[in-house]
Design an enzyme around this catalytic site. Structure first.
Site, mmCIF file in Angstrom:
data_model
loop_
_atom_site.group_PDB
_atom_site.id
_atom_site.type_symbol
_atom_site.label_atom_id
_atom_site.label_comp_id
_atom_site.label_asym_id
_atom_site.label_seq_id
_atom_site.Cartn_x
_atom_site.Cartn_y
_atom_site.Cartn_z
ATOM 1 N N ASP A 113 11.848 -14.351 -10.650
ATOM 2 C CA ASP A 113 11.530 -13.541 -9.019
ATOM 3 C C ASP A 113 12.285 -13.575 -7.982
ATOM 4 O O ASP A 113 13.050 -13.636 -8.285
ATOM 5 C CB ASP A 113 10.471 -14.616 -8.375
ATOM 6 C CG ASP A 113 9.881 -13.452 -6.979
ATOM 7 O OD1 ASP A 113 9.585 -12.677 -6.577
ATOM 8 O OD2 ASP A 113 8.849 -14.205 -6.185
ATOM 9 N N ASN A 168 1.414 -6.319 -9.663
ATOM 10 C CA ASN A 168 1.847 -5.559 -9.279
ATOM 11 C C ASN A 168 1.844 -4.285 -9.318
ATOM 12 O O ASN A 168 2.608 -2.732 -9.170
ATOM 13 C CB ASN A 168 3.985 -5.927 -10.757
ATOM 14 C CG ASN A 168 3.847 -7.359 -10.309
ATOM 15 O OD1 ASN A 168 4.628 -7.783 -10.981
ATOM 16 N ND2 ASN A 168 3.832 -7.316 -9.466
HETATM 17 C C1 IPE Z 1 5.626 -12.543 -9.536
HETATM 18 O O1 IPE Z 1 5.909 -12.214 -8.677
HETATM 19 C C2 IPE Z 1 5.264 -11.982 -10.889
HETATM 20 C C3 IPE Z 1 6.839 -11.333 -11.789
HETATM 21 C C4 IPE Z 1 7.646 -11.822 -11.320
HETATM 22 C C5 IPE Z 1 6.820 -9.917 -12.223
HETATM 23 P P1 IPE Z 1 5.888 -11.448 -7.856
HETATM 24 O O2 IPE Z 1 6.408 -10.959 -6.736
HETATM 25 O O3 IPE Z 1 4.795 -10.368 -7.493
HETATM 26 O O4 IPE Z 1 4.777 -12.465 -7.123
HETATM 27 P P2 IPE Z 1 3.824 -12.478 -5.368
HETATM 28 O O5 IPE Z 1 3.463 -11.188 -4.882
HETATM 29 O O6 IPE Z 1 5.427 -13.207 -4.031
HETATM 30 O O7 IPE Z 1 3.360 -14.044 -5.266
HETATM 31 C C1 IPE Z 2 10.650 -9.832 -9.350
HETATM 32 O O1 IPE Z 2 11.130 -10.079 -8.492
HETATM 33 C C2 IPE Z 2 9.835 -8.817 -9.945
HETATM 34 C C3 IPE Z 2 8.710 -8.212 -10.297
HETATM 35 C C4 IPE Z 2 7.656 -8.814 -9.703
HETATM 36 C C5 IPE Z 2 8.889 -7.238 -11.376
HETATM 37 P P1 IPE Z 2 10.319 -8.791 -6.979
HETATM 38 O O2 IPE Z 2 10.323 -6.938 -7.169
HETATM 39 O O3 IPE Z 2 9.560 -9.542 -6.615
HETATM 40 O O4 IPE Z 2 11.381 -9.076 -5.835
HETATM 41 P P2 IPE Z 2 11.249 -10.229 -4.820
HETATM 42 O O5 IPE Z 2 10.130 -11.200 -4.660
HETATM 43 O O6 IPE Z 2 10.251 -9.106 -3.959
HETATM 44 O O7 IPE Z 2 12.294 -10.135 -3.592
HETATM 45 MG MG MG Z 3 7.868 -11.183 -5.279
#
Ligand code: IPE
Ligand code: IPE
Ligand code: MG
Length: 244
Positions: free
Chosen positions: A19, A67
């Site tokens: 993340d 997502n």
């Molecule tokens: C969790 O991260 C999913 C992945 C890393 C693929 P998210 O960014 O989607 O989670 P939330 O929305 O902060 O809970």
């Molecule tokens: C994790 O990074 C990747 C996926 C969830 C696919 P994020 O895209 O959630 O990055 P933040 O949490 O918005 O910084």
């Molecule tokens: Mg995230």
């Protein structure tokens, strides 16, 4: 060849919530896609480091069932990154004796991508080195729901009696059936939640939350997380043998 004996204190299965790609990019005045691109570099570094350490299973949360709610352009980019990763990296992973597997709802993926995933799995099926498990279009509640449907069908067909449904039977019907449960779960990016990841499997997993964004991850941060894990006293509901 039998599975290698792990050096003392090395977790057999490490699961990671990768993340913070978006925030990493935004803080640098870059589009979120640049963070995802750097995230793939971090993934490559991490796979190499995990192999060097002797980790048996590495499970990476790459795209969650939730997502899909992101802007269409970001979803498209993430799907394209998976496609590119399979195209460019699977041959090298195969060379390194890595077995590639996918967990998640593959029926929700477009046909050619699903075929690419299946081909990567088939190519590397006999490899007995590290298992690299990509959680893509993965959500733990959805996974459990799918498993329950399969079990319910077997009950309806008289193949299994309700009384024979045990935690082990349920575990075997999950996408992770046959894999050991994660010993260590790492989440980068500072959030301290599971976001629908491996809810059943993490019943006794040790959690390490780190503030660094995923694009910054690599051998050093993995090593630090494992050091933290080694300090933990895993009791599984029992008592320490010395104090029994
Ligand atoms: C969790 O991260 C999913 C992945 C890393 C693929 P998210 O960014 O989607 O989670 P939330 O929305 O902060 O809970
Ligand atoms: C994790 O990074 C990747 C996926 C969830 C696919 P994020 O895209 O959630 O990055 P933040 O949490 O918005 O910084
Ligand atoms: Mg995230």
């Amino acid at each position: 060849m039998s599975a290698p004996v792990l050096p003392d204190g090395v977790p057999r299965h490490v699961a990671i919530i990768m993340d913070g790609n978006g925030r990493w990019a935004t803080e640098r005045g870059l589009p979120r896609s640049a963070g995802h691109r750097q995230g793939v570099e971090a993934l490559r570094r991490t796979v190499r480091a995990a192999g060097d350490i002797g980790i048996g299973v590495l499970t990476l949360y790459s795209f969650s069932s939730e997502n899909w709610s992101r802007p269409a352009s970001e979803v498209r980019f993430l799907l394209e990154l998976l496609r590119r990763f399979i195209r460019t990296d699977v041959a090298e992973l195969h060379q390194a004796n890595v077995r590639v597997m996918m967990i998640g709802d593959r029926d929700g993926l477009e046909g050619t991508l699903r075929t690419m995933v299946e081909e990567a799995e088939a190519l590397t099926r006999e490899n007995d080195g590290m298992k690299l498990v990509i959680a893509f279009n993965y959500g733990s509640r959805q996974e459990i729901t799918r498993a329950v449907r399969v079990i319910a069908r077997k009950v309806a067909e008289g193949k299994i009696a309700p009384g024979d449904i045990t935690p082990a039977v349920i575990g075997d019907h999950l996408d992770t059936g046959g894999l050991p449960e994660p010993d260590l779960l790492i989440r980068t990016g500072g959030e301290q939640r599971l976001s629908n990841y491996l809810l059943w499997q993490c019943a006794y997993t040790e959690f390490v939350f780190i503030p660094d964004y995923w694009p910054e991850f690599g051998a050093e941060l993995l090593g630090r997380a494992i050091s933290a894990y080694r300090m933990r006293d895993r009791r599984f509901g029992g008592v320490k043998s010395q104090s029994a």
